[in-house]
Motif scaffolding. Structure first.
Motif, PDB file in Angstrom:
ATOM      1  N   VAL A   1     121.870  89.596  68.876  1.00 14.28           N
ATOM      2  CA  VAL A   1     122.025  88.204  68.421  1.00 14.28           C
ATOM      3  C   VAL A   1     122.286  88.323  66.925  1.00 14.28           C
ATOM      4  O   VAL A   1     121.356  88.390  66.125  1.00 14.28           O
ATOM      5  N   PRO A   2     123.553  88.400  66.524  1.00 13.82           N
ATOM      6  CA  PRO A   2     123.912  88.905  65.202  1.00 13.82           C
ATOM      7  C   PRO A   2     123.199  88.220  64.039  1.00 13.82           C
ATOM      8  O   PRO A   2     123.064  86.997  63.987  1.00 13.82           O
ATOM      9  N   HIS A   3     122.764  89.072  63.133  1.00 19.42           N
ATOM     10  CA  HIS A   3     122.053  88.611  61.943  1.00 19.42           C
ATOM     11  C   HIS A   3     122.847  87.566  61.164  1.00 19.42           C
ATOM     12  O   HIS A   3     122.290  86.548  60.732  1.00 19.42           O
ATOM     13  N   ALA A   4     124.146  87.785  60.995  1.00 22.90           N
ATOM     14  CA  ALA A   4     124.948  86.900  60.141  1.00 22.90           C
ATOM     15  C   ALA A   4     124.941  85.463  60.645  1.00 22.90           C
ATOM     16  O   ALA A   4     124.788  84.519  59.856  1.00 22.90           O
TER      17      ALA A   4
ATOM     18  N   ALA B   1     130.040  83.801  68.426  1.00 20.30           N
ATOM     19  CA  ALA B   1     129.698  85.073  67.786  1.00 20.30           C
ATOM     20  C   ALA B   1     128.760  85.894  68.657  1.00 20.30           C
ATOM     21  O   ALA B   1     128.893  87.123  68.754  1.00 20.30           O
ATOM     22  N   VAL B   2     127.806  85.235  69.308  1.00 19.80           N
ATOM     23  CA  VAL B   2     126.855  85.951  70.153  1.00 19.80           C
ATOM     24  C   VAL B   2     127.560  86.540  71.377  1.00 19.80           C
ATOM     25  O   VAL B   2     127.267  87.666  71.793  1.00 19.80           O
TER      26      VAL B   2
ATOM     27  N   PRO C   1     120.616  82.641  48.612  1.00 21.38           N
ATOM     28  CA  PRO C   1     121.808  83.447  48.269  1.00 21.38           C
ATOM     29  C   PRO C   1     121.479  84.874  47.858  1.00 21.38           C
ATOM     30  O   PRO C   1     122.352  85.754  47.926  1.00 21.38           O
ATOM     31  N   LEU C   2     120.253  85.132  47.421  1.00 21.22           N
ATOM     32  CA  LEU C   2     119.864  86.472  46.977  1.00 21.22           C
ATOM     33  C   LEU C   2     119.261  87.301  48.107  1.00 21.22           C
ATOM     34  O   LEU C   2     119.002  88.495  47.911  1.00 21.22           O
ATOM     35  N   LEU C   3     119.050  86.689  49.259  1.00 21.75           N
ATOM     36  CA  LEU C   3     118.382  87.372  50.366  1.00 21.75           C
ATOM     37  C   LEU C   3     119.404  87.855  51.391  1.00 21.75           C
ATOM     38  O   LEU C   3     120.427  87.199  51.616  1.00 21.75           O
ATOM     39  N   PRO C   4     119.133  89.014  52.026  1.00 24.14           N
ATOM     40  CA  PRO C   4     120.088  89.542  53.005  1.00 24.14           C
ATOM     41  C   PRO C   4     120.183  88.683  54.255  1.00 24.14           C
ATOM     42  O   PRO C   4     119.284  87.953  54.583  1.00 24.14           O
TER      43      PRO C   4
ATOM     44  N   ALA D   1     115.631  84.897  65.505  1.00 26.61           N
ATOM     45  CA  ALA D   1     116.828  85.457  66.143  1.00 26.61           C
ATOM     46  C   ALA D   1     117.589  84.397  66.933  1.00 26.61           C
ATOM     47  O   ALA D   1     117.930  84.578  68.099  1.00 26.61           O
ATOM     48  N   THR D   2     117.879  83.294  66.280  1.00 20.24           N
ATOM     49  CA  THR D   2     118.479  82.144  66.956  1.00 20.24           C
ATOM     50  C   THR D   2     119.946  82.383  67.314  1.00 20.24           C
ATOM     51  O   THR D   2     120.749  82.694  66.439  1.00 20.24           O
TER      52      THR D   2
END
Length: 441
Positions: free
Chosen positions: A370-373, A257-258, A438-441, A250-251
């Motif tokens: 702490v946004p995933h993106a 963004a945070v 690229p295939l992982l969320p 969760a960096t």
């Protein structure tokens, strides 16, 4: 029961589940003692006027009694702790005293070779000196009517010790040590504090560490930012501290963004800790703060400067930064409008350098605190530079509150994270999954 009270109750319950006990604040000490929200900070935490020249040099040590300790055949379980103060260098190039703790485990290391060491970077504790992780080892739950400090990182510490892995914990610059304010989420200050904690642990007499002891880093949330930054800066700042692996969960890699995500959230108080830390690091930003902060805003920042996470949850849950400014602008609006502030935060970005050792990046796919993106983007950035990255999306359903969406992945993934670090400490090679990212969320 209000949502904020339910969150606080959940946090206290979690602390109790890892063997913590409620204790009163320390009794009043000498008249010159530092007292933060009714808690007298031990004199150990007051740095001397002069510090050693070399980073990682021990300034002082003393025995640290662990709150949860059981007698064992080979010694106390989980181990024996020593409180540390050591010298580091802050982001301005100046000397800084940092406190922390080293725990020598009683359990034997079964992984072959010398006993390894993990430097643990704590998640968000707060900004008051009473919130320091090393104090939480001695008093995992402090409740005195003025402050609420919870040592939730003790769970990870004890899990590492149970495997025979030595642990050194940093309090970071200005958290615990009473001579300055904690520079919350300052990537350089935190990275240096983590790496110099390893040097300090190595210098401590009477441990089982040797020149052959492998070293790894563990951190989640604020701690994930600290370990990620440490992995990036290790080749230049601490080439004498080669790393077997780094876990960065969760960096907060992109503070812009945070900041937007935290505003109005359960942990909105962290905005105040961030601004306080920015102003501690760069006084040139003070005119910007003076121009935009209302009296309510200045009062909130002063109030938060001595708070722990529990205090902020009670007092600033769901607060909006727009209530702290003279014209109703949000902190994100001010960042966008002020080039100096944008440049400062751009310099805090993690992911611009390639770690020289394996890294495991984990993020909850529903984490909106702490946004995933932006955490996933750290893995993307490092992969693009050719780093050895193991990316782990922690897939959980939304839990309704931002703090729960952020905290749940920590617990769900902690066992796997520690197992990954243990494999690195055993000398097993990591397997990068950058090709599949690229295939992982």
């Amino acid at each position: 029961m209000p949502a904020s009270t339910r969150l606080l109750a959940a946090a206290v319950t979690a602390a109790a589940c890892i063997g913590t006990t409620a204790v009163p604040a320390a009794a009043a000490g000498p008249t010159d003692a530092v007292v933060s929200r009714g808690v007298t900070i031990p004199a150990f935490y007051t740095p001397p006027d002069r510090l050693p020249a070399a980073d990682g040099t021990l300034v002082r040590t003393e025995e640290l009694p662990l709150a949860l300790s059981l007698p064992g055949v080979d010694g106390p379980l989980p181990g024996t702790a020593t409180r540390l103060m050591y010298k580091s260098t802050d982001s301005t190039g100046g000397p800084v005293a940092v406190t922390g703790a080293y725990i020598e485990p009683t359990a034997a290391w079964q992984g072959g070779g010398a006993r390894p060491l993990v430097a643990l970077a704590p998640g968000t504790m707060g900004q008051g000196d009473q919130c320091a992780a090393s104090l939480n080892l001695e008093q995992p739950l402090t409740v005195n009517g003025q402050t609420l400090s919870i040592g939730y990182e003790n769970l990870a510490i004890y899990r590492l010790l149970a495997q025979g892995i030595a642990v050194v914990v940093t309090d970071y610059a200005g958290l615990g040590a009473t001579d300055r304010l904690h520079t919350y989420v300052n990537r350089v200050d935190e990275a240096h504090a983590v790496l110099d904690a390893v040097r300090a642990a190595r210098a401590l007499d009477g441990t089982s560490l040797t020149d052959g002891s492998r070293v790894a880093l563990y951190g989640y949330s604020q701690g994930g930012g600290a370990t990620a930054a440490a992995a990036e800066l290790q080749p230049s700042y601490a080439p004498d501290v080669p790393l077997a692996g780094t876990y960065a969960g969760a960096t907060p890699a992109d503070l812009v963004a945070v900041t937007e995500a935290i505003d109005g959230s359960d942990l909105a108080g962290a905005l105040g800790w961030s601004v306080n830390g920015f102003l501690q690091t760069d006084p040139a930003l003070r005119p910007i703060a003076e121009a935009h902060l209302s009296e309510d805003g200045k009062s909130a920042l002063k109030d938060l400067s001595t708070m722990c996470v529990g205090d902020a949850l009670l007092s600033y849950n769901s607060a909006h930064s727009s209530a702290w400014t003279t014209d109703g602008s949000s902190l994100s609006d001010i960042i966008e409008a002020e080039p100096a502030l944008k440049a400062f935060l751009a310099d805090q970005r993690i992911g611009t350098l390639e770690p020289a050792s394996p890294v495991r990046v984990a993020t909850g796919t529903t984490d909106d605190l702490v946004p995933h993106a932006q955490a996933r983007e750290l893995a993307v950035d490092w992969c693009a530079k050719g780093a050895d990255v193991t990316y782990k999306p922690v897939v959980l359903p939304p839990l309704g509150r931002a703090l729960l969406n952020h905290f749940a992945p920590l617990l769900a993934d902690q066992g796997d994270a520690i197992a990954w670090l243990a494999d690195r400490l055993k000398g097993k090679p990591a397997t990068s999954n950058c090709a599949a990212l690229p295939l992982l969320p």
